[in-house]
Design a protein around this motif. Structure first.
Motif, PDB file in Angstrom:
ATOM      1  N   ILE A  98      13.512   8.338   1.072  1.00 37.75           N
ATOM      2  CA  ILE A  98      12.948   6.991   1.261  1.00 37.75           C
ATOM      3  C   ILE A  98      11.470   7.099   0.957  1.00 37.75           C
ATOM      4  O   ILE A  98      10.783   7.998   1.458  1.00 37.75           O
ATOM      5  CB  ILE A  98      13.128   6.480   2.706  1.00 37.75           C
ATOM      6  N   ILE A  99      10.976   6.189   0.139  1.00 35.26           N
ATOM      7  CA  ILE A  99       9.554   6.180  -0.187  1.00 35.26           C
ATOM      8  C   ILE A  99       9.089   4.731  -0.167  1.00 35.26           C
ATOM      9  O   ILE A  99       9.668   3.868  -0.840  1.00 35.26           O
ATOM     10  CB  ILE A  99       9.284   6.855  -1.547  1.00 35.26           C
ATOM     11  N   THR A 100       8.055   4.431   0.646  1.00 39.76           N
ATOM     12  CA  THR A 100       7.729   3.026   0.864  1.00 39.76           C
ATOM     13  C   THR A 100       6.290   2.828   1.327  1.00 39.76           C
ATOM     14  O   THR A 100       5.678   3.729   1.914  1.00 39.76           O
ATOM     15  CB  THR A 100       8.708   2.416   1.904  1.00 39.76           C
ATOM     16  N   ASN A 101       5.794   1.648   1.042  1.00 38.55           N
ATOM     17  CA  ASN A 101       4.500   1.187   1.535  1.00 38.55           C
ATOM     18  C   ASN A 101       4.758  -0.142   2.239  1.00 38.55           C
ATOM     19  O   ASN A 101       4.672  -1.203   1.640  1.00 38.55           O
ATOM     20  CB  ASN A 101       3.527   1.003   0.360  1.00 38.55           C
ATOM     21  N   PRO A 102       5.139  -0.093   3.519  1.00 37.57           N
ATOM     22  CA  PRO A 102       5.603  -1.307   4.205  1.00 37.57           C
ATOM     23  C   PRO A 102       4.462  -2.289   4.458  1.00 37.57           C
ATOM     24  O   PRO A 102       3.284  -1.905   4.442  1.00 37.57           O
ATOM     25  CB  PRO A 102       6.158  -0.763   5.526  1.00 37.57           C
ATOM     26  N   PRO A 103       4.792  -3.549   4.699  1.00 36.17           N
ATOM     27  CA  PRO A 103       3.743  -4.534   5.014  1.00 36.17           C
ATOM     28  C   PRO A 103       3.079  -4.222   6.352  1.00 36.17           C
ATOM     29  O   PRO A 103       3.748  -3.823   7.300  1.00 36.17           O
ATOM     30  CB  PRO A 103       4.511  -5.864   5.073  1.00 36.17           C
ATOM     31  N   PHE A 104       1.743  -4.395   6.388  1.00 30.89           N
ATOM     32  CA  PHE A 104       0.974  -4.170   7.614  1.00 30.89           C
ATOM     33  C   PHE A 104       0.545  -5.511   8.196  1.00 30.89           C
ATOM     34  O   PHE A 104       0.416  -6.498   7.488  1.00 30.89           O
ATOM     35  CB  PHE A 104      -0.295  -3.362   7.337  1.00 30.89           C
ATOM     36  N   ARG A 155       7.367  -6.759  17.683  1.00 29.03           N
ATOM     37  CA  ARG A 155       6.917  -5.447  17.236  1.00 29.03           C
ATOM     38  C   ARG A 155       6.244  -5.618  15.878  1.00 29.03           C
ATOM     39  O   ARG A 155       6.612  -6.481  15.078  1.00 29.03           O
ATOM     40  CB  ARG A 155       8.088  -4.470  17.084  1.00 29.03           C
ATOM     41  N   GLU A 156       5.266  -4.758  15.578  1.00 33.26           N
ATOM     42  CA  GLU A 156       4.620  -4.790  14.262  1.00 33.26           C
ATOM     43  C   GLU A 156       5.611  -4.332  13.193  1.00 33.26           C
ATOM     44  O   GLU A 156       6.417  -3.437  13.403  1.00 33.26           O
ATOM     45  CB  GLU A 156       3.392  -3.876  14.227  1.00 33.26           C
ATOM     46  N   THR A 157       5.531  -4.948  12.029  1.00 32.53           N
ATOM     47  CA  THR A 157       6.484  -4.632  10.956  1.00 32.53           C
ATOM     48  C   THR A 157       6.406  -3.170  10.546  1.00 32.53           C
ATOM     49  O   THR A 157       7.435  -2.544  10.277  1.00 32.53           O
ATOM     50  CB  THR A 157       6.219  -5.513   9.721  1.00 32.53           C
ATOM     51  N   GLU A 158       5.183  -2.608  10.499  1.00 33.39           N
ATOM     52  CA  GLU A 158       5.073  -1.222  10.048  1.00 33.39           C
ATOM     53  C   GLU A 158       5.792  -0.255  10.977  1.00 33.39           C
ATOM     54  O   GLU A 158       6.333   0.763  10.538  1.00 33.39           O
ATOM     55  CB  GLU A 158       3.605  -0.808   9.853  1.00 33.39           C
ATOM     56  N   ILE A 200       5.743   7.660   3.447  1.00 32.93           N
ATOM     57  CA  ILE A 200       5.394   6.301   3.869  1.00 32.93           C
ATOM     58  C   ILE A 200       3.892   6.161   4.010  1.00 32.93           C
ATOM     59  O   ILE A 200       3.211   7.083   4.467  1.00 32.93           O
ATOM     60  CB  ILE A 200       6.128   5.946   5.189  1.00 32.93           C
ATOM     61  N   VAL A 201       3.371   5.009   3.594  1.00 34.22           N
ATOM     62  CA  VAL A 201       1.953   4.681   3.772  1.00 34.22           C
ATOM     63  C   VAL A 201       1.816   4.014   5.135  1.00 34.22           C
ATOM     64  O   VAL A 201       2.492   3.029   5.417  1.00 34.22           O
ATOM     65  CB  VAL A 201       1.463   3.730   2.665  1.00 34.22           C
ATOM     66  N   LEU A 202       0.919   4.563   5.987  1.00 34.45           N
ATOM     67  CA  LEU A 202       0.779   4.027   7.338  1.00 34.45           C
ATOM     68  C   LEU A 202      -0.691   3.846   7.703  1.00 34.45           C
ATOM     69  O   LEU A 202      -1.547   4.624   7.280  1.00 34.45           O
ATOM     70  CB  LEU A 202       1.428   4.977   8.353  1.00 34.45           C
ATOM     71  N   ASN A 221      -7.356  -6.455  -1.240  1.00 33.48           N
ATOM     72  CA  ASN A 221      -7.933  -7.136  -0.084  1.00 33.48           C
ATOM     73  C   ASN A 221      -7.474  -6.553   1.246  1.00 33.48           C
ATOM     74  O   ASN A 221      -7.463  -7.239   2.268  1.00 33.48           O
ATOM     75  CB  ASN A 221      -7.618  -8.643  -0.118  1.00 33.48           C
ATOM     76  N   ALA A 222      -7.063  -5.289   1.244  1.00 30.00           N
ATOM     77  CA  ALA A 222      -6.665  -4.617   2.483  1.00 30.00           C
ATOM     78  C   ALA A 222      -7.868  -3.880   3.046  1.00 30.00           C
ATOM     79  O   ALA A 222      -8.629  -3.257   2.307  1.00 30.00           O
ATOM     80  CB  ALA A 222      -5.523  -3.646   2.218  1.00 30.00           C
ATOM     81  N   THR A 223      -8.044  -3.954   4.342  1.00 30.37           N
ATOM     82  CA  THR A 223      -9.211  -3.326   4.974  1.00 30.37           C
ATOM     83  C   THR A 223      -8.828  -2.184   5.895  1.00 30.37           C
ATOM     84  O   THR A 223      -9.694  -1.558   6.495  1.00 30.37           O
ATOM     85  CB  THR A 223      -9.987  -4.379   5.787  1.00 30.37           C
ATOM     86  N   VAL A 224      -7.537  -1.903   6.035  1.00 25.47           N
ATOM     87  CA  VAL A 224      -7.073  -0.897   6.984  1.00 25.47           C
ATOM     88  C   VAL A 224      -7.159   0.487   6.346  1.00 25.47           C
ATOM     89  O   VAL A 224      -6.751   0.688   5.209  1.00 25.47           O
ATOM     90  CB  VAL A 224      -5.614  -1.185   7.402  1.00 25.47           C
ATOM     91  N   LYS A 225      -7.680   1.445   7.079  1.00 31.20           N
ATOM     92  CA  LYS A 225      -7.701   2.843   6.631  1.00 31.20           C
ATOM     93  C   LYS A 225      -6.290   3.408   6.784  1.00 31.20           C
ATOM     94  O   LYS A 225      -5.643   3.230   7.806  1.00 31.20           O
ATOM     95  CB  LYS A 225      -8.693   3.635   7.483  1.00 31.20           C
TER      96      LYS A 225
END
Length: 822
Positions: free
Chosen positions: A485-491, A568-571, A590-592, A630-634
């Motif tokens: 599984i390889i994913t970058n889920p919505p934050f 719960r948060e989607t991520e 996964i990108v978190l 436009n993402a600001t999360v590290k």
């Protein structure tokens, strides 16, 4: 004369000549007799070995497609021994028949091979040396699958510049056209394709005042029409002329505008039927553009064939167009290529493994995984072909085979290799990867449609992409099915308990009997179990959260009767979902957000994950990686491996041992709490202790009539003896006990978990990238600093020998500190 197919028995080399250079037939135009093929340039029969067949077929293409007279070409030309291996050029093309007869003014060199893999110009060094020694400006590298065109740039050492074509015979003396061809590099063509997409976008914006997302929806529909027409109708290009013929065939009305609309509707209805199983378009969905606008966009698109244009041109151009046009709207669905490449290479997916992205966005991860596996298959097939060919030639020499037998054997080897790499052949290795091993889901219709188009642009494999909520099972995407599984889920979003299974278009459960029957046949009992679970959840109007361990209170509580959390948060949900989709031992990339990795408030999530998977690697990436979206999360890239049954048993044993050690370690405090609990029973007043103990003794003893009477008397005495002060004292002691017990349980749990981690210890690779191949404005490329390739090399070393890698890192740090000290 009679031309026979390759492999037809024939004795010896033919001693006659064909009456014409090529056969006038719908089959192969080459004259083939037994194990021999006729060479119009050399005027003799040659052994029809795979490479010779490739050469003769390309000579025919030069003659018919590019218009070169046979008198202007030659083959097997002795050259200066600059190249590797053979010192004969396969094909040379002169400026004219006269130049050919005088052995001068060579313009094109063609180097051919029988391999089926995509061409890497670096593997054709001898072709470049032939071009330079003959003075030819253009080099064609051709094999049985693909063709690469290069311009031989002068200089010392000079370079090969890949271009998109060579001049026709009529263009050789057209200086303006030659200059255009020289400048038609792949990068330039990608830019052209990208500009074409932007032009289409502008037409819709200007003519219909559409905002970018809606405009792209209409462009994608027209792209699907063009692709379907070029693939299924046999038309080399879908052009305005093709469209006009369809308009002319509309007989229900004579109104030109209405005829155009009906032709568009008919085309789109065909596309919807072709992609019906993919659930890309609603049944009543239409193309919302006028016939004039449709024609204008088709006119822009008609220069490019979506069937013939190379994947490396249209695929990369399409991705760039997406990235530049939709940073605001589709940016959240678009993972930068440097990150995609790194994560796929870290996971190293292999042939036969099933791969899924449950939040696939525009399909970047799945495309790269497909390309990665395809490249490994191509390498493997080529190596096998070389080995089998060499073995056949050695056996032929040892056993004295006739030429015909060896040629037939080599042909069969080459044909078998070609079949394995044909994405249209249902039995090929490439087809199985594209159609059976790649799956993706996205709940945003535009993203799902874009993902499909993107997959097609890069070489197909689109059938496994579904428009659906990635948190729920759909089609072949269900629990326990995947290796990777390889994913970058919505934050940043949440799933609330008011979101129910089956309540929206994206959460519907399949009801079409034909599709259900198909899935049951393809996926078997596991799919039936999945479908029944989803169907029951929809019928019971269950919250999506209720299907997740972390969506229930407490975590992992049994589904019937458990409380559902408010949200719960989607991520966090996608972490559990990804682990659920994996088989035991499967791997997740996964990108978190970094907050999930180090925020104390998310310790519950980290504890949940560590009880289900091993951490393989954590790679911190710069904040600017997603700034262009436009993402600001590290964020960090996290790689996990789901527990095998052995891992799970080892973890449970470690937890139990940790608990036993914790209870021993805190034995004194536990004893103190037991004493405190006893004091509560006699209200904290020692004088009441004997009376309480007598009551407890009778409660634990027999229940004869006399004992019951005595017990009632003692309880009456106790009620009389207990004062309001005693009750208050007991209340305070009870509060103290509750608080101390909670605190002690925290200490015991923390100690037990820490000991379990120590017992269940394993190495984890950690790295920090200061640069990741993309700037804050979204720029990528060779000039942008990128630490990820070096981190990947370190990880491979870590995989081979974790202890040795640790020693290497320690030595590096020591050397660095020594230098700093000096």
């Amino acid at each position: 004369m009679t031309s026979l197919a390759p492999g037809t028995p024939a004795e010896g080399r033919p001693n006659w000549e064909p009456s014409e250079n090529y056969r006038q037939t719908d089959e192969s135009p080459l004259h083939i007799h037994g194990a021999y093929v006729w060479s119009p340039l050399r005027k003799r029969w040659l052994e029809a070995k795979p490479e010779e067949m490739v050469r003769q077929q390309f000579i025919y293409q030069l003659h018919t497609r590019w218009g070169y007279p046979l008198e202007q070409m030659t083959e097997e030309v002795p050259m200066l021994p600059w190249g590797r291996g053979s010192t004969r050029a396969d094909i040379l093309v002169a400026a004219s028949p006269e130049a050919r007869s005088r052995n001068r003014d060579w313009r094109i060199v063609v180097e051919v091979k029988a391999e089926n893999v995509p061409i890497d110009p670096r593997d054709y060094g001898q072709g470049e040396s032939y071009a330079r020694s003959s003075g030819a400006e253009f080099l064609v590298l051709h094999n049985s699958r693909t063709t690469s065109f290069c311009r031989v740039a002068p200089g010392a050492p000079g370079e090969l510049v890949e271009i998109t074509g060579i001049p026709t015979a009529d263009e050789l003396n057209n200086d303006k056209r030659l200059e255009e061809i020289r400048n038609s590099t792949k990068a330039f063509t990608r830019d052209e394709f990208q500009r074409m997409m932007h032009d289409c976008h502008s037409i819709l914006r200007d003519s219909h005042k559409m905002e970018p997302g809606t405009a792209f929806d209409e462009i994608s529909k027209i792209l699907f029409i063009k692709m379907a027409m070029e693939r299924t109708q046999g038309a080399p290009l879908f052009t305005t002329e093709t469209f006009q013929k369809l308009v002319d065939d509309v007989w229900e009305t004579q109104d030109a505008e209405e005829k155009g609309r009906r032709a568009i509707r008919q085309l789109f209805d065909k596309v919807k039927e072709i992609y019906r199983a993919d659930n890309l378009f609603r049944v009543n969905e239409e193309i919302a553009v006028s016939p004039a606008t449709f024609r204008a966009i088709v006119k822009k698109l008609e220069r490019f064939s979506l069937s013939d244009t190379g994947d490396d041109v249209k695929g990369i151009a399409f991705e760039r167009f997406l990235g530049q046009t939709f940073r605001g709207e589709l940016g959240q669905f678009f993972t930068p290529r440097p990150i995609v490449n790194f994560m796929v290479e870290m996971l190293n997916p292999r042939e036969g493994q099933r791969i899924c992205d449950p939040a696939s966005g525009t399909g970047g991860f799945l495309i790269k995984a497909f390309e990665y596996i395809r490249a490994n298959i191509e390498k493997d097939v080529t190596e096998e072909q070389h080995a089998l060919s060499a073995a056949a030639e050695a056996k032929a020499a040892a056993e004295g085979w006739p030429e015909e037998r060896l040629v037939r054997e080599l042909q069969q080897i080459q044909q078998k290799s070609a079949r394995q790499l044909d994405v249209t052949n249902k039995d090929s290795r490439i087809f199985k990867v594209a159609h059976e091993c790649i799956s993706g889901v996205d709940a945003e219709p535009r993203a799902a449609r874009t993902s499909k188009m993107n997959m097609i642009m890069h070489g197909d494999g689109h059938g496994g992409i579904h428009y659906h909520d990635g948190l729920l099972d759909v089609a072949g995407v269900f629990k326990g099915r995947f290796n990777v599984i390889i994913t970058n889920p919505p934050f940043g979003a949440t799933v609330g308990r008011d979101q129910l299974v089956g309540a929206t278009e994206q959460t519907q459960v399949e009801r079409d009997p034909a599709i259900i029957s198909h899935y049951r046949k393809v996926y078997g009992a596991p799919w039936v179990d999945s479908h029944n679970e989803m169907k029951a959840a929809a019928e019971a109007h269950l919250p999506i959260l209720s299907l997740f361990d972390i969506g229930r209170l407490p975590i992992g509580a049994p589904l019937p009767g458990s409380k559902v959390r408010p949200s719960r948060e989607t991520e966090t949900l996608f972490i559990e979902r990804s682990l659920d989709l994996l088989q035991p031992g499967g791997r997740l990339g996964i990108v978190l957000p970094d907050g999930l990795l180090n925020n104390p408030s998310k310790s519950w999530l980290r504890e949940y994950v560590e009880g289900r998977a091993k951490i393989q690697a954590i790679v911190s990436i710069p904040q600017e990686v997603f700034a262009s979206s436009n993402a600001t999360v590290k964020t960090s890239l996290v790689f996990l491996q789901k527990f095998t049954s052995a891992d799970e048993e080892e973890w449970i044993n470690a937890r139990e041992q940790g608990r036993r050690e914790a209870e021993l370690n805190f034995a004194d405090e536990l004893h103190e709490l037991e004493e405190l609990a006893a004091r509560i029973r006699w209200y904290g007043r020692e004088a009441l202790r004997p009376l309480v103990e007598k009551i407890e003794s009778l409660q634990d003893g027999g229940q004869d009539k006399e004992s019951k009477k005595r017990l009632q008397e003692l309880r009456s005495d106790l009620r009389a003896a207990v004062t309001p002060a005693d009750k208050e004292n007991a209340k305070q002691l009870r509060k103290e006990h509750t608080a101390r017990l909670a605190e002690l349980n925290k200490k015991i749990d923390a100690f037990a978990r820490q000991r379990a981690r120590e017992i269940f210890s394993y190495p984890v690779f950690m790295a920090e990238a200061e640069a990741a191949g993309i700037t804050a404005t979204g720029e990528t490329g060779a000039r942008v600093p990128n630490d990820l390739p070096g981190i990947l090399a370190d990880y491979r070393e870590f995989e081979r020998d974790p202890d040795g890698f640790a020693r290497t890192v320690a030595a590096r740090l020591h050397a660095a500190s020594t230098e700093d000290g000096e």
